[in-house]
Design an enzyme around this catalytic site. Structure first.
Site, PDB file in Angstrom:
ATOM      1  N   LYS A  80      35.883  39.405  39.652  1.00 26.46           N
ATOM      2  CA  LYS A  80      35.933  40.671  39.128  1.00 26.46           C
ATOM      3  C   LYS A  80      36.203  41.532  40.522  1.00 26.46           C
ATOM      4  CE  LYS A  80      32.868  44.038  37.340  1.00 26.46           C
ATOM      5  NZ  LYS A  80      31.546  44.545  36.800  1.00 26.46           N
ATOM      6  N   SER A 156      30.830  46.086  32.105  1.00 25.89           N
ATOM      7  CA  SER A 156      32.140  46.365  33.121  1.00 25.89           C
ATOM      8  C   SER A 156      32.925  45.240  33.534  1.00 25.89           C
ATOM      9  CB  SER A 156      31.695  47.200  34.193  1.00 25.89           C
ATOM     10  OG  SER A 156      30.830  46.265  35.064  1.00 25.89           O
ATOM     11  N   SER A 180      26.662  44.375  31.977  1.00 26.36           N
ATOM     12  CA  SER A 180      28.189  44.403  32.450  1.00 26.36           C
ATOM     13  C   SER A 180      28.626  42.831  32.343  1.00 26.36           C
ATOM     14  CB  SER A 180      28.288  44.863  33.563  1.00 26.36           C
ATOM     15  OG  SER A 180      28.136  46.238  33.559  1.00 26.36           O
TER      16      SER A 180
END
Length: 475
Positions: A80, A156, A180
């Site tokens: 990420k 996220s 997330s």
């Protein structure tokens, strides 16, 4: 689509040992999947084919010599774009960050993965500074869902979930400050663990403080346990990290769950669910009961902690944008609005929210003296349109209002796992959340593994795979 691209990390490692698949072949398959699917779902913001193939070739030589570097040697994966990664920019979905760097440091989890021989394919999308439960940003746009590119992949860590779900690397790592890794896992039919806070060291410190965790994003519980063995390694840069756990997270993973006391709370006492979500989760709970767990429907005695969580979250967002008042036209307007609210909060309000957080932890601690595990829906709703910031007709556009079952466990720092458990009426994945008391990560994983041993939801292939063909890698 190349079958190699959909093989799990655990299966790849077994194939490397038997020499039926090589790290280069696995990496070529993942890169081919990226070529086919990333233009459709926008999961990757950076791809490094040359670097990945060079790392895979080095891993292949180590396996040929019988000297793999570590537990993930040669496994292709994504990171990420919140984690610092040396030689690659970490832009966090924001136009405020200068791409030129310098980029010379790995975050702790990235460092441990690199030391283990993992092959880094590239970096995955995030909303700006990972601030919300869907993945879109001013810098990169929206990330679509493998089961319907016009639906959100969640956030996220939506880029990581979409990548894993489509074979663009079998595993990834994400961050979770309010759901997330679990929100995207639920929306995309993948598996993700938010570990007990402190198990996975974090650096630099998150502006969201001790709400923010790092965890594995995979298709199976077995792969999540495998990654936990690597990313929990000690790092002195995190002053709040726990000691490195003794023994593997794969130990006892397949032990029976007969006799475990499981509480099923469909709403935590305050939520409401889409009917097809509740039906799927209730059917999943029946599977756990059939496996011998002692299941009772019971709600913890808590009040929805939304206001307190938002105080903690909004204050952190204000800190993120501090010093950027002259550049707010570059920033996600929703983030700007939240920061404005955060700037108006007082120290007294922050301390009151912290007190609510502590009481929540105390009450859930009491609850777990009676129940080993708590299960809930991960999300009350399936994935919704990328044109929206909340489900159509929802009472608020704030992501916190439609994620009622995830953020409480960031406040309490408990381990929480999401596994796929079915589909909504319109064919979108549904997630089951498995929560344990702090430090019970192995038990949480054990329950998730028991569920996946008895079901096949985690093996389902997204519709997108059936519409687009990924060529087999060339030998």
């Amino acid at each position: 689509m190349s079958q190699t691209a959909m093989i799990t990390a655990t299966e790849l490692l077994d194939a490397y040992r038997r020499r039926t698949i090589s790290p280069v072949e696995a990496t070529e398959a993942a890169l081919a999947a990226i070529t086919a699917y990333n233009p459709v779902v926008n999961a990757y913001v950076l791809v490094d084919p040359e670097g990945a193939l060079a790392a895979a070739a080095a891993a292949e030589r180590r396996w040929a010599a019988g000297r793999p570097l570590g537990p993930l040697d040669g496994v292709p994966m994504s990171i990420k774009d919140i984690f610092l990664t040396s030689r690659w920019p970490t832009l966090r979905g924001s136009r405020l960050i200068d791409e030129s760097g310098p980029w010379t440091e790995d975050a702790p989890a990235v460092a441990r993965l690199r030391e283990s021989g993992a092959v880094f394919l590239g970096k995955t999308s995030t909303p700006e500074f990972a601030w919300k439960g869907v993945t879109d940003s001013p810098r990169y746009g929206a990330t679509g869902n493998p089961w319907g590119p016009d639906r959100h992949a969640g956030g996220s860590s939506g880029g990581s979930a979409a990548a894993v779900g489509l074979g663009m690397g079998p595993v990834s790592i994400g961050t979770d400050g309010g759901g997330s890794v679990r929100i995207p896992a639920s929306f995309t039919g993948t598996t993700a663990l938010k570990p007990t806070y402190g198990l996975v060291p974090m650096y630099p410190p998150s502006p969201f403080g001790t709400l923010s965790h790092a965890g594995p994003m995979t298709r199976t519980v077995a792969d999540a346990a495998l990654l936990m063995d690597v990313i929990t390694g000690f790092d002195s840069r995190d002053w709040s990290a726990m000691p490195t756990p003794q023994g593997s997270f794969t130990r006892g993973l397949t032990d029976p769950i007969a006799g475990l006391r499981i509480a099923f709370s469909p709403t935590l006492g305050y939520g409401t669910n889409d009917t097809s979500v509740e039906d799927a989760v209730r059917a999943a709970v029946d599977v756990l009961a059939d496996a011998g767990a002692v299941v009772a429907e019971a709600d913890p005695k808590i009040i929805e902690p939304l206001e307190a969580f938002q105080v903690l979250w909004f204050a952190a967002v204000a800190k993120v944008l501090q010093g950027h008042d002259h550049q707010l036209d570059l920033v996600d307007p929703g983030l700007v609005a939240i920061a404005e609210q955060g700037r108006g909060l007082s120290a007294s309000q922050y301390l009151d929210a912290t007190a609510v957080r502590m009481e929540l932890g105390i009450e859930l601690g009491r609850f777990h003296s009676e129940y080993d595990i708590l299960v809930t829906p991960t999300m009350p709703i399936p994935a919704f349109s990328t044109d929206l910031q909340a489900p159509e007709g929802w009472r608020s556009s704030l992501w916190t209002t439609w994620t009622p079952y995830t953020y409480p466990f960031n406040m309490t720092q408990q381990p929480a796992l999401s596994v796929p458990c079915g589909f909504s009426a319109d064919g979108m994945p549904v997630g089951l959340q498995i929560v344990g008391p702090r430090h019970s990560d192995r038990t949480v994983l054990q329950v998730g593994q028991a569920f996946q041993d008895l079901t096949d939801w985690h093996t389902r292939v997204p519709n997108l795979v059936n519409r687009l063909a990924t060529p087999e890698p060339k030998g």
